[in-house]
Scaffold this active site. Structure first.
Site, PDB file in Angstrom:
ATOM      1  N   GLU A  93      19.680   9.877  -8.362  1.00 54.54           N
ATOM      2  CA  GLU A  93      19.682  10.108  -6.915  1.00 54.54           C
ATOM      3  C   GLU A  93      20.910   9.482  -6.252  1.00 54.54           C
ATOM      4  O   GLU A  93      21.359   9.936  -5.209  1.00 54.54           O
ATOM      5  CB  GLU A  93      18.398   9.493  -6.336  1.00 54.54           C
ATOM      6  CG  GLU A  93      17.821  10.286  -5.177  1.00 54.54           C
ATOM      7  CD  GLU A  93      16.426   9.793  -4.841  1.00 54.54           C
ATOM      8  OE1 GLU A  93      15.469  10.349  -5.387  1.00 54.54           O
ATOM      9  OE2 GLU A  93      16.290   8.860  -4.028  1.00 54.54           O
TER      10      GLU A  93
ATOM     11  N   LYS B 199      12.218  17.524   1.372  1.00 48.96           N
ATOM     12  CA  LYS B 199      11.122  17.032   2.217  1.00 48.96           C
ATOM     13  C   LYS B 199      10.961  17.907   3.460  1.00 48.96           C
ATOM     14  O   LYS B 199       9.858  18.269   3.856  1.00 48.96           O
ATOM     15  CB  LYS B 199      11.403  15.586   2.664  1.00 48.96           C
ATOM     16  CG  LYS B 199      11.193  14.531   1.589  1.00 48.96           C
ATOM     17  CD  LYS B 199      11.324  13.131   2.197  1.00 48.96           C
ATOM     18  CE  LYS B 199      11.166  12.053   1.148  1.00 48.96           C
ATOM     19  NZ  LYS B 199      11.200  10.700   1.660  1.00 48.96           N
TER      20      LYS B 199
ATOM     21  N   HIS C 264      12.269   9.033 -34.173  1.00 48.73           N
ATOM     22  CA  HIS C 264      11.481  10.039 -34.895  1.00 48.73           C
ATOM     23  C   HIS C 264      11.236  11.264 -34.034  1.00 48.73           C
ATOM     24  O   HIS C 264      10.349  12.058 -34.314  1.00 48.73           O
ATOM     25  CB  HIS C 264      10.156   9.421 -35.341  1.00 48.73           C
ATOM     26  CG  HIS C 264      10.355   8.206 -36.184  1.00 48.73           C
ATOM     27  ND1 HIS C 264      10.449   8.247 -37.550  1.00 48.73           N
ATOM     28  CD2 HIS C 264      10.541   6.901 -35.839  1.00 48.73           C
ATOM     29  CE1 HIS C 264      10.663   7.026 -38.018  1.00 48.73           C
ATOM     30  NE2 HIS C 264      10.726   6.192 -36.993  1.00 48.73           N
TER      31      HIS C 264
HETATM   32  O1  PA5 Z   1      15.160   6.565  -3.029  1.00 44.14           O
HETATM   33  C1  PA5 Z   1      14.787   7.283  -2.124  1.00 44.14           C
HETATM   34  O2  PA5 Z   1      15.276   7.217  -1.008  1.00 44.14           O
HETATM   35  C2  PA5 Z   1      13.646   8.280  -2.313  1.00 44.14           C
HETATM   36  O3  PA5 Z   1      13.351   8.533  -3.621  1.00 44.14           O
HETATM   37  C3  PA5 Z   1      12.422   7.749  -1.633  1.00 44.14           C
HETATM   38  O4  PA5 Z   1      12.101   6.513  -2.211  1.00 44.14           O
HETATM   39  C4  PA5 Z   1      11.237   8.693  -1.723  1.00 44.14           C
HETATM   40  O5  PA5 Z   1      11.575   9.964  -1.249  1.00 44.14           O
HETATM   41  C5  PA5 Z   1      10.073   8.156  -0.919  1.00 44.14           C
HETATM   42  O6  PA5 Z   1      10.458   7.962   0.405  1.00 44.14           O
HETATM   43  P1  PA5 Z   1       9.654   7.002   1.343  1.00 44.14           P
HETATM   44  O7  PA5 Z   1       9.743   5.640   0.785  1.00 44.14           O
HETATM   45  O8  PA5 Z   1      10.326   7.120   2.676  1.00 44.14           O
HETATM   46  O9  PA5 Z   1       8.246   7.498   1.387  1.00 44.14           O
END
Ligand code: PA5
Length: 424
Positions: free
Chosen positions: A279, A414, A300
């Protein structure tokens, strides 16, 4: 490296057929100097809040108080997804207590979640709902359905059954907390989800699991210190790791980066690291796919592909000192079976030999291998590894010229999901 919580060997990465040209590695390492300077400036100014978290103690009182309130429950279900879950999940490997039993629910599978709510003794179940934004549909869906199930089970005071970790501003999750009077703990505004494991996000579940969170932060502080105090980039493991990745990427030899711990205690860790790397760095047509495997089991399963497949991968083996540890293969019986190589050997000897064998197998076949050695996996070392990989990711982002802190792809998904739901 002196005072390091772990040591890193690049012998099998900077030599052999899979190594990047020395000039490419040297150039990337030299370029990382400005990323290290940037980190030092951020630490000094407090601009990058993450760097101040290991030294924090002011938040521990509230976290400890809330964790103590969970002791009377049999189950603590942690709700959240992505960065609001994966760090805590990695820490489950160090769990010290079974009651309350802390379990993580991230994927909103309709059948699995319904089954979990049915399985829980709801009167003895507490939910920690974690969301930085407070607006993530998956987590809200879980929280709302959990509240409904609790009420149906005859629970009168919902507030006793929820802890909310979210940013201190209005949001659907914060409003939910207020509507039932649940305790709200702050998710720091300046720390992104995938960098949040050392904040309340990981600390509260960790305390509920009986972990020593001061040691977790101490390990992170040690890893950070080593990087910030490095006299040259070669002394900063985060810069060394990022430079290796960058040199390979520049040669078109980094489609995949593979994290391969030889310890069950680091199996789930790989899931946390995968999100961090993917990410943070999968941007602008750049990036490498993080793959997390486990040794010896994946010898394995996937070693054949890793050795003879298309390549373009960097392997990071994490070797925990296992030699001389574990149960012993009984000499007499082993010898009778012709297993002289196992007779009197410990299981840890086997794992040690297998880790070294995998490193050599890959190296001899032109695959670059970095080896991280650590004495053990406890809170201190886990915190150190987490900080190391966060810093390595940040330095890599700066070398690549991408922002390691945003996630436009996640946000787009989202927004669309909410839109599709609203359209019915
Ligand atoms: O790292 C990130 O920003 C995302 O993976 C969020 O952690 C994830 O979308 C969850 O978001 P939130 O913590 O706002 O619910």
């Amino acid at each position: 490296m002196a005072n390091s919580p772990f040591s890193v060997s690049l012998d099998l990465a900077l030599s052999g057929a899979g190594a990047p040209p020395a000039a490419a590695y040297d150039a990337a390492l030299a370029a990382s100097a400005s990323a290290l300077d940037w980190l030092r400036e951020q630490k000094k100014s407090g601009g990058l809040e993450l760097l101040g978290i290991p030294a924090r103690t002011d938040d521990l009182k509230a976290a400890t108080k809330q964790a103590a309130a969970l002791k009377g429950f049999s189950t603590v279900a942690v709700l959240g997804i992505g960065g609001s879950s994966l760090g805590g999940q990695a820490l489950t490997a160090l769990r010290k207590v079974q009651k309350p039993f802390v379990e993580f629910h991230d994927n909103p599978d309709p059948f699995a979640w319904a089954a979990a709510l049915k399985r829980f003794d709801l009167k003895k179940t507490h939910f920690i709902a974690i969301s930085k934004s407070g607006g993530t549909a998956e987590t809200l869906m879980q929280a709302l359905t959990a509240a409904e199930a609790l009420e149906k089970a005859g629970v009168k005071k919902l507030k006793k059954h929820f802890t909310i970790v979210t940013e201190p501003h209005a949001s659907p999750l914060a409003d939910f907390a207020d509507s039932i009077g649940a305790v709200k703990l702050d998710h720091p505004l300046g720390v992104g989800g995938r960098y949040s494991v050392l904040t309340m996000v990981g600390i509260v579940p960790a305390l509920a699991m009986g972990l020593n969170v001061k040691q977790l932060r101490a390990g992170a502080a040690a890893a950070l210190d080593q990087v910030l105090k490095a006299k040259k980039p070669a002394d900063a493991p985060a810069a060394v790791g990022a430079a290796l990745h960058k040199a390979l990427a520049d040669q078109g030899k980094l489609a995949t980066t593979i994290l391969w711990p030889y310890a069950d205690a680091l199996a789930v860790f790989g899931g946390w690291w995968r999100q961090l790397w993917a990410e943070s760095l999968g941007k602008d047509g750049q990036g490498s796919t993080p793959v997390s495997v486990l040794g010896p089991v994946d010898q394995h399963s996937q070693l054949q592909l890793f050795r003879d497949g298309p390549g373009n991968a960097l392997f990071t083996l994490m070797q925990v000192a296992t030699k001389g540890k574990g149960l012993t293969a009984p000499k007499g019986r082993a010898k009778k079976l012709g297993l002289d190589y196992l007779a009197g050997r410990k299981m840890g000897d086997l794992v040690d030999a297998e880790c070294r064998a995998t490193a050599q197998t890959l190296f001899k076949n032109g695959r670059p291998v970095r080896v991280i050695h650590l004495e053990k996996v406890d809170e201190f070392h886990m915190g150190a590894l987490m900080m190391h990989f966060m810093l390595e990711t940040i330095v890599m982002g700066r070398l690549m010229g991408v922002d390691p802190f945003d996630q436009p792809g996640v946000e787009e998904g989202k927004v669309l999901a909410r839109q599709y739901l609203a359209e019915g």
